[in-house]
Design a protein around this motif. Sequence first.
Motif, PDB file in Angstrom:
ATOM      1  N   LEU A   5       0.834  -1.207   0.000  1.00  0.00           N
ATOM      2  CA  LEU A   5       0.000   0.000   0.000  1.00  0.00           C
ATOM      3  C   LEU A   5       0.867   1.255   0.000  1.00  0.00           C
ATOM      4  O   LEU A   5       1.811   1.366   0.776  1.00  0.00           O
ATOM      5  N   LEU A   6       0.510   2.204  -0.877  1.00  0.00           N
ATOM      6  CA  LEU A   6       1.228   3.483  -0.954  1.00  0.00           C
ATOM      7  C   LEU A   6       0.528   4.566  -0.145  1.00  0.00           C
ATOM      8  O   LEU A   6       1.057   5.659   0.030  1.00  0.00           O
ATOM      9  N   GLU A   7      -0.701   4.286   0.301  1.00  0.00           N
ATOM     10  CA  GLU A   7      -1.413   5.200   1.200  1.00  0.00           C
ATOM     11  C   GLU A   7      -2.370   4.375   2.028  1.00  0.00           C
ATOM     12  O   GLU A   7      -2.629   3.204   1.726  1.00  0.00           O
ATOM     13  N   ARG A   8      -2.903   4.977   3.079  1.00  0.00           N
ATOM     14  CA  ARG A   8      -3.830   4.250   3.944  1.00  0.00           C
ATOM     15  C   ARG A   8      -5.123   3.989   3.168  1.00  0.00           C
ATOM     16  O   ARG A   8      -5.670   4.892   2.557  1.00  0.00           O
ATOM     17  N   VAL A   9      -5.568   2.741   3.195  1.00  0.00           N
ATOM     18  CA  VAL A   9      -6.827   2.374   2.551  1.00  0.00           C
ATOM     19  C   VAL A   9      -7.731   1.823   3.647  1.00  0.00           C
ATOM     20  O   VAL A   9      -7.346   0.905   4.383  1.00  0.00           O
ATOM     21  N   GLU A  10      -8.929   2.412   3.765  1.00  0.00           N
ATOM     22  CA  GLU A  10      -9.841   2.034   4.835  1.00  0.00           C
ATOM     23  C   GLU A  10     -10.161   0.543   4.784  1.00  0.00           C
ATOM     24  O   GLU A  10     -10.376  -0.020   3.718  1.00  0.00           O
ATOM     25  N   LYS A  11     -10.177  -0.091   5.944  1.00  0.00           N
ATOM     26  CA  LYS A  11     -10.474  -1.517   6.114  1.00  0.00           C
ATOM     27  C   LYS A  11      -9.445  -2.419   5.442  1.00  0.00           C
ATOM     28  O   LYS A  11      -9.726  -3.574   5.169  1.00  0.00           O
ATOM     29  N   ALA A  26      -7.345  -5.225  -6.961  1.00  0.00           N
ATOM     30  CA  ALA A  26      -6.009  -4.678  -7.214  1.00  0.00           C
ATOM     31  C   ALA A  26      -5.916  -4.107  -8.625  1.00  0.00           C
ATOM     32  O   ALA A  26      -5.484  -2.968  -8.814  1.00  0.00           O
ATOM     33  N   ARG A  27      -6.328  -4.882  -9.620  1.00  0.00           N
ATOM     34  CA  ARG A  27      -6.186  -4.454 -11.022  1.00  0.00           C
ATOM     35  C   ARG A  27      -7.076  -3.263 -11.372  1.00  0.00           C
ATOM     36  O   ARG A  27      -6.680  -2.394 -12.135  1.00  0.00           O
ATOM     37  N   ASN A  28      -8.286  -3.222 -10.836  1.00  0.00           N
ATOM     38  CA  ASN A  28      -9.261  -2.203 -11.249  1.00  0.00           C
ATOM     39  C   ASN A  28      -9.271  -0.960 -10.367  1.00  0.00           C
ATOM     40  O   ASN A  28      -9.762   0.078 -10.790  1.00  0.00           O
ATOM     41  N   TYR A  29      -8.771  -1.058  -9.143  1.00  0.00           N
ATOM     42  CA  TYR A  29      -8.869   0.101  -8.247  1.00  0.00           C
ATOM     43  C   TYR A  29      -7.516   0.517  -7.671  1.00  0.00           C
ATOM     44  O   TYR A  29      -7.073   1.649  -7.862  1.00  0.00           O
ATOM     45  N   LEU A  30      -6.849  -0.386  -6.952  1.00  0.00           N
ATOM     46  CA  LEU A  30      -5.626  -0.002  -6.244  1.00  0.00           C
ATOM     47  C   LEU A  30      -4.484   0.390  -7.184  1.00  0.00           C
ATOM     48  O   LEU A  30      -3.862   1.433  -7.004  1.00  0.00           O
ATOM     49  N   LEU A  31      -4.202  -0.426  -8.189  1.00  0.00           N
ATOM     50  CA  LEU A  31      -3.069  -0.143  -9.078  1.00  0.00           C
ATOM     51  C   LEU A  31      -3.314   1.073  -9.978  1.00  0.00           C
ATOM     52  O   LEU A  31      -2.465   1.956 -10.048  1.00  0.00           O
ATOM     53  N   PRO A  32      -4.471   1.177 -10.673  1.00  0.00           N
ATOM     54  CA  PRO A  32      -4.670   2.363 -11.534  1.00  0.00           C
ATOM     55  C   PRO A  32      -4.722   3.683 -10.768  1.00  0.00           C
ATOM     56  O   PRO A  32      -4.326   4.716 -11.286  1.00  0.00           O
ATOM     57  N   ASN A  33      -5.210   3.661  -9.537  1.00  0.00           N
ATOM     58  CA  ASN A  33      -5.310   4.891  -8.738  1.00  0.00           C
ATOM     59  C   ASN A  33      -4.045   5.169  -7.938  1.00  0.00           C
ATOM     60  O   ASN A  33      -4.038   6.033  -7.056  1.00  0.00           O
ATOM     61  N   LYS A  34      -2.972   4.429  -8.199  1.00  0.00           N
ATOM     62  CA  LYS A  34      -1.664   4.620  -7.551  1.00  0.00           C
ATOM     63  C   LYS A  34      -1.773   4.546  -6.027  1.00  0.00           C
ATOM     64  O   LYS A  34      -1.122   5.293  -5.300  1.00  0.00           O
ATOM     65  N   LYS A  35      -2.626   3.638  -5.555  1.00  0.00           N
ATOM     66  CA  LYS A  35      -2.758   3.430  -4.117  1.00  0.00           C
ATOM     67  C   LYS A  35      -1.901   2.256  -3.652  1.00  0.00           C
ATOM     68  O   LYS A  35      -1.736   2.043  -2.466  1.00  0.00           O
ATOM     69  N   ALA A  36      -1.390   1.461  -4.619  1.00  0.00           N
ATOM     70  CA  ALA A  36      -0.602   0.286  -4.259  1.00  0.00           C
ATOM     71  C   ALA A  36       0.324  -0.119  -5.404  1.00  0.00           C
ATOM     72  O   ALA A  36       0.156   0.321  -6.540  1.00  0.00           O
ATOM     73  N   PRO A 134      -7.468   9.930   3.379  1.00  0.00           N
ATOM     74  CA  PRO A 134      -7.726   8.622   3.997  1.00  0.00           C
ATOM     75  C   PRO A 134      -7.689   8.643   5.529  1.00  0.00           C
ATOM     76  O   PRO A 134      -8.281   7.784   6.169  1.00  0.00           O
ATOM     77  N   GLU A 135      -7.029   9.626   6.127  1.00  0.00           N
ATOM     78  CA  GLU A 135      -6.946   9.688   7.588  1.00  0.00           C
ATOM     79  C   GLU A 135      -7.713  10.868   8.186  1.00  0.00           C
ATOM     80  O   GLU A 135      -7.697  11.060   9.394  1.00  0.00           O
ATOM     81  N   VAL A 136      -8.379  11.682   7.351  1.00  0.00           N
ATOM     82  CA  VAL A 136      -9.114  12.855   7.841  1.00  0.00           C
ATOM     83  C   VAL A 136     -10.523  12.832   7.246  1.00  0.00           C
ATOM     84  O   VAL A 136     -10.687  12.849   6.034  1.00  0.00           O
ATOM     85  N   ALA A 137     -11.528  12.785   8.132  1.00  0.00           N
ATOM     86  CA  ALA A 137     -12.915  12.803   7.668  1.00  0.00           C
ATOM     87  C   ALA A 137     -13.713  13.792   8.517  1.00  0.00           C
ATOM     88  O   ALA A 137     -13.411  14.006   9.687  1.00  0.00           O
ATOM     89  N   VAL A 138     -14.715  14.419   7.896  1.00  0.00           N
ATOM     90  CA  VAL A 138     -15.595  15.346   8.613  1.00  0.00           C
ATOM     91  C   VAL A 138     -17.035  14.890   8.398  1.00  0.00           C
ATOM     92  O   VAL A 138     -17.334  14.157   7.469  1.00  0.00           O
ATOM     93  N   THR A 139     -17.918  15.341   9.284  1.00  0.00           N
ATOM     94  CA  THR A 139     -19.334  15.011   9.170  1.00  0.00           C
ATOM     95  C   THR A 139     -20.104  16.273   8.809  1.00  0.00           C
ATOM     96  O   THR A 139     -19.904  17.325   9.417  1.00  0.00           O
ATOM     97  N   VAL A 140     -20.970  16.150   7.813  1.00  0.00           N
ATOM     98  CA  VAL A 140     -21.790  17.271   7.358  1.00  0.00           C
ATOM     99  C   VAL A 140     -23.251  16.915   7.621  1.00  0.00           C
ATOM    100  O   VAL A 140     -23.683  15.799   7.326  1.00  0.00           O
ATOM    101  N   LYS A 141     -23.998  17.861   8.194  1.00  0.00           N
ATOM    102  CA  LYS A 141     -25.438  17.640   8.405  1.00  0.00           C
ATOM    103  C   LYS A 141     -26.181  17.997   7.122  1.00  0.00           C
ATOM    104  O   LYS A 141     -25.999  19.077   6.576  1.00  0.00           O
ATOM    105  N   VAL A 142     -26.996  17.078   6.646  1.00  0.00           N
ATOM    106  CA  VAL A 142     -27.784  17.296   5.437  1.00  0.00           C
ATOM    107  C   VAL A 142     -29.251  17.324   5.849  1.00  0.00           C
ATOM    108  O   VAL A 142     -29.772  16.345   6.387  1.00  0.00           O
ATOM    109  N   ASN A 143     -29.906  18.461   5.601  1.00  0.00           N
ATOM    110  CA  ASN A 143     -31.300  18.665   5.974  1.00  0.00           C
ATOM    111  C   ASN A 143     -32.136  18.576   4.702  1.00  0.00           C
ATOM    112  O   ASN A 143     -32.075  19.461   3.857  1.00  0.00           O
ATOM    113  N   VAL A 144     -32.904  17.496   4.549  1.00  0.00           N
ATOM    114  CA  VAL A 144     -33.748  17.306   3.362  1.00  0.00           C
ATOM    115  C   VAL A 144     -35.184  17.605   3.765  1.00  0.00           C
ATOM    116  O   VAL A 144     -35.717  16.971   4.677  1.00  0.00           O
TER     117      VAL A 144
END
Length: 196
Positions: A5-11, A26-36, A134-144
Motif C-alpha cells: 500500500l502506498l497510502e492508507r486504505v480504509e479496512k 487490485a487491477r481495477n482500483y488499487l493499481l490504476p489509482n496509484k494506491k498500491a 484517507p486519515e481525515v474525515a468530517v461530518t456534514v449535516k444534510v437537511n432534506v
Amino acid sequence: MDVILLERVEKLGAIGDVVKVKDGFARNYLLPNKKALRANEANRKVFEANRARIEADNASRRSDAEKEAGSFKDAQVTLIRQASNTGQLYGSVAVRDLVEALEAAGHKVTKSQVVLDKPIKAIGVYDVRVALHPEVAVTVKVNVARSPEEAEMQAQGVDVMAQMFERDEAGFTEDYDPNAEPGATAEVQPEEQAQG
C-alpha cells in the motif's frame, strides 16, 4: 494478489503494509489509482528507497486536509425536494446532489470524497461523512425538506412527519348516522331543509 500500500486504505491497511487482496480489486482500483504496487522484490526495493518521500507527501496532504477540515466545522446543507405526504422523496438525494450543495456553500469536494452508504430517500436530517484524506474525515449535516419553513423546523429538532400526522388526527371528522346504509355518507336531506 499481494500488494504494497502506498497510502492508507480504509479496512485494508496503512502505508507500507503488504496485504493480500482479490485480483480484480487490485487491477481495477488499487493499481490504476496509484494506491498500491504489486508486491514483488523489485517493487519492495523501490518502495523502501522512496518510503521517506512517500510518507512525507502523505503527511503534507494530511495537514492540508486537516486545515480544510477546519472550514467544515458545523457544516450544514439544506436540500429542498418534492416528497409525498408520508415523507418519501420523489426520487432520491445522491452523492452528486450533495457535492453541488457543498460547492455552493463554498467547500471544495469531489464525488469520491463523499461517503454515502445508501441514497437518501426520505425527508429528515442526516449525517454524511466526507473523507478529505484517507486519515481525515468530517461530518456534514444534510437537511432534506419539502420547503424552507419545514427545513427550519427540522433544524430546530422538530419531527415534521409526527407533527403532520398529529394535525391530521385533530382535523376533519365525518358526521356519523347510525341509521344509514353501510357505505352511505351522511347527507342533509333536502325535505328537512324545505320544512325547516
